[in-house]
Design an enzyme around this catalytic site. Structure first.
Site, short mmCIF file in Angstrom:
data_model
loop_
_atom_site.label_atom_id
_atom_site.label_comp_id
_atom_site.label_asym_id
_atom_site.label_seq_id
_atom_site.Cartn_x
_atom_site.Cartn_y
_atom_site.Cartn_z
N TYR A 120 0.85 -1.21 0.00
CA TYR A 120 0.00 0.00 0.00
C TYR A 120 0.88 1.25 0.00
O TYR A 120 0.48 2.32 -0.47
CB TYR A 120 -0.96 -0.04 1.20
CG TYR A 120 -2.18 0.82 1.00
CD1 TYR A 120 -3.02 0.65 -0.09
CD2 TYR A 120 -2.50 1.83 1.92
CE1 TYR A 120 -4.13 1.45 -0.29
CE2 TYR A 120 -3.62 2.63 1.74
CZ TYR A 120 -4.43 2.43 0.65
OH TYR A 120 -5.53 3.23 0.47
N LYS A 148 -3.17 8.36 2.83
CA LYS A 148 -4.43 8.21 3.58
C LYS A 148 -4.27 8.73 5.02
O LYS A 148 -5.21 9.26 5.60
CB LYS A 148 -4.89 6.74 3.59
CG LYS A 148 -5.34 6.22 2.23
CD LYS A 148 -6.51 6.99 1.64
CE LYS A 148 -7.11 6.29 0.42
NZ LYS A 148 -8.02 7.17 -0.34
P1 NAD Z 1 -12.35 3.61 -8.54
O1 NAD Z 1 -11.23 3.38 -9.51
O2 NAD Z 1 -13.68 3.10 -8.91
O3 NAD Z 1 -12.46 5.15 -8.16
C1 NAD Z 1 -11.35 6.01 -8.13
C2 NAD Z 1 -11.78 7.28 -8.82
O4 NAD Z 1 -10.75 8.26 -8.76
C3 NAD Z 1 -12.08 7.06 -10.31
O5 NAD Z 1 -13.41 7.45 -10.59
C4 NAD Z 1 -11.09 7.96 -11.00
O6 NAD Z 1 -11.64 8.55 -12.17
C5 NAD Z 1 -10.86 9.01 -9.92
N1 NAD Z 1 -9.65 9.80 -10.17
C6 NAD Z 1 -8.37 9.36 -10.27
N2 NAD Z 1 -7.55 10.40 -10.57
C7 NAD Z 1 -8.34 11.51 -10.62
C8 NAD Z 1 -8.09 12.89 -10.90
N3 NAD Z 1 -6.87 13.34 -11.21
N4 NAD Z 1 -9.13 13.75 -10.88
C9 NAD Z 1 -10.39 13.32 -10.60
N5 NAD Z 1 -10.70 12.02 -10.35
C10 NAD Z 1 -9.67 11.14 -10.36
O7 NAD Z 1 -11.84 2.95 -7.17
P2 NAD Z 1 -12.44 2.98 -5.69
O8 NAD Z 1 -11.80 1.84 -5.01
O9 NAD Z 1 -13.91 3.11 -5.73
O10 NAD Z 1 -11.77 4.30 -5.07
C11 NAD Z 1 -12.51 5.34 -4.47
C12 NAD Z 1 -11.87 5.77 -3.17
O11 NAD Z 1 -12.01 4.72 -2.22
C13 NAD Z 1 -10.38 6.05 -3.25
O12 NAD Z 1 -10.08 7.15 -2.40
C14 NAD Z 1 -9.77 4.80 -2.68
O13 NAD Z 1 -8.47 5.00 -2.15
C15 NAD Z 1 -10.77 4.51 -1.59
N6 NAD Z 1 -10.73 3.17 -1.02
C16 NAD Z 1 -10.77 2.08 -1.82
C17 NAD Z 1 -10.73 0.82 -1.27
C18 NAD Z 1 -10.73 -0.43 -2.14
O14 NAD Z 1 -10.32 -1.48 -1.67
N7 NAD Z 1 -11.21 -0.35 -3.37
C19 NAD Z 1 -10.68 0.66 0.13
C20 NAD Z 1 -10.67 1.81 0.92
C21 NAD Z 1 -10.69 3.06 0.34
#
Ligand code: NAD
Length: 260
Positions: free
Chosen positions: A154, A161
């Site tokens: 990570y 984060k």
């Molecule tokens: P996802 O890929 O579906 O979403 C990530 C989003 O970030 C995408 O829509 C992408 O277009 C956007 N993005 C990236 N760069 C960008 C930029 N420069 N400007 C605007 N938008 C941008 O993946 P996700 O897992 O749904 O991620 C959403 C959030 O949840 C993130 O903050 C991620 O770290 C967090 N998260 C994810 C998990 C997991 O296991 N998937 C767990 C905990 C937290």
């Protein structure tokens, strides 16, 4: 329908696997009126139909690293939605090479990219949208357990984060007198586009499934349920908090069946 009468902007929808999708779905099922942003033209084609399905025709371009997108954000949101009650910040990014190998090998440019897109954007977006936010508004971002404890691969995203969770606390104090709340949801691992950038992500999913009290991983709808509460007036006394939706693995110090 505890979000009836509330309007909000969902930032971070890429497809139906996105955590932003689970949040948008539960929010709209509970009466919220939503607008969406999309990162680029290829994602616009995916975001538009999902927005329509959730009763919205508001789709606005937003790459947080593009100053034109950032500068026009407030006017675009205001002209399409008027004032808003909540913002969902569900975006993060680090170059793939930074999410494999060791943290000590992280390049400065990758560190800065991760911090800019995943952390500063929460501040930048809030600056832009604050003038069109209603009192009793709610701002929500997405975090992960890797902010607190070491999680393999990570790396720089764990550092980002941790900074994001600190940002939530500082912003919560700044905005408290405006009646605007700021919280984070720390979600368990879910197979999404962003997660596929992390090396050996499958191992994380397996470990968490095995070591969580509920014996399963969470879904985007599970995250959506908690998010809808934090976006609504039901959580009106809650701000500056990191709220877990991870089926409980963060409470495990040592797995009960562990033998060495
Ligand atoms: P996802 O890929 O579906 O979403 C990530 C989003 O970030 C995408 O829509 C992408 O277009 C956007 N993005 C990236 N760069 C960008 C930029 N420069 N400007 C605007 N938008 C941008 O993946 P996700 O897992 O749904 O991620 C959403 C959030 O949840 C993130 O903050 C991620 O770290 C967090 N998260 C994810 C998990 C997991 O296991 N998937 C767990 C905990 C937290």
């Amino acid at each position: 329908m505890f979000l009836k009468g509330k309007k909000g902007l969902i930032i971070g929808l890429a497809n139906k696997h996105s955590i932003a999708y689970g949040i948008a779905k539960v929010a709209s099922e509970n009466g919220a009126e939503l607008g969406f942003t999309y990162l680029n033209d290829s994602l616009k084609k995916r975001v538009e139909p999902i927005a329509n399905e959730l009763g919205s025709s508001v789709v606005i371009p937003l790459d947080v690293t593009n100053s034109e997108d950032m500068d026009s954000l407030k006017d675009r949101v205001e002209s399409e939605m008027g004032k808003i009650d909540f913002i969902v910040h569900s975006i993060a990014f680090a170059p793939k090479r930074a999410l494999s190998g060791s943290t000590v090998d992280t390049l400065q440019e990758d560190f800065l990219t991760a911090m800019d897109v995943s952390v500063y954007s929460l501040i930048g977006i809030t600056q832009k949208l604050l003038p069109i936010m209603n009192e009793n508004g709610s701002i929500l971002t997405l975090s992960y357990f890797g902010a607190e404890k070491f999680v393999p691969k990570y790396n720089v995203m764990g550092i980002a984060k941790a900074a994001l969770e600190a940002t939530v606390r500082y912003m919560a104090v700044d905005l408290g007198d405006k009646g605007i709340r700021v919280n984070a949801l720390s979600a368990g691992p879910i197979k999404t586009l962003a997660a596929s950038g992390i090396e050996d992500f499958r191992n994380l999913l397996k470990w968490n499934e095995k070591h969580s009290p509920l014996g399963r991983n969470v879904t985007v709808e599970d995250v959506g349920g908690s998010a809808a509460y934090l976006l609504s007036d039901l959580s009106r006394g809650v701000t500056g908090e990191v709220h877990y939706v991870d089926s409980g693995y963060n409470i495990i110090g040592m797995p009960k069946e562990a033998t060495y």
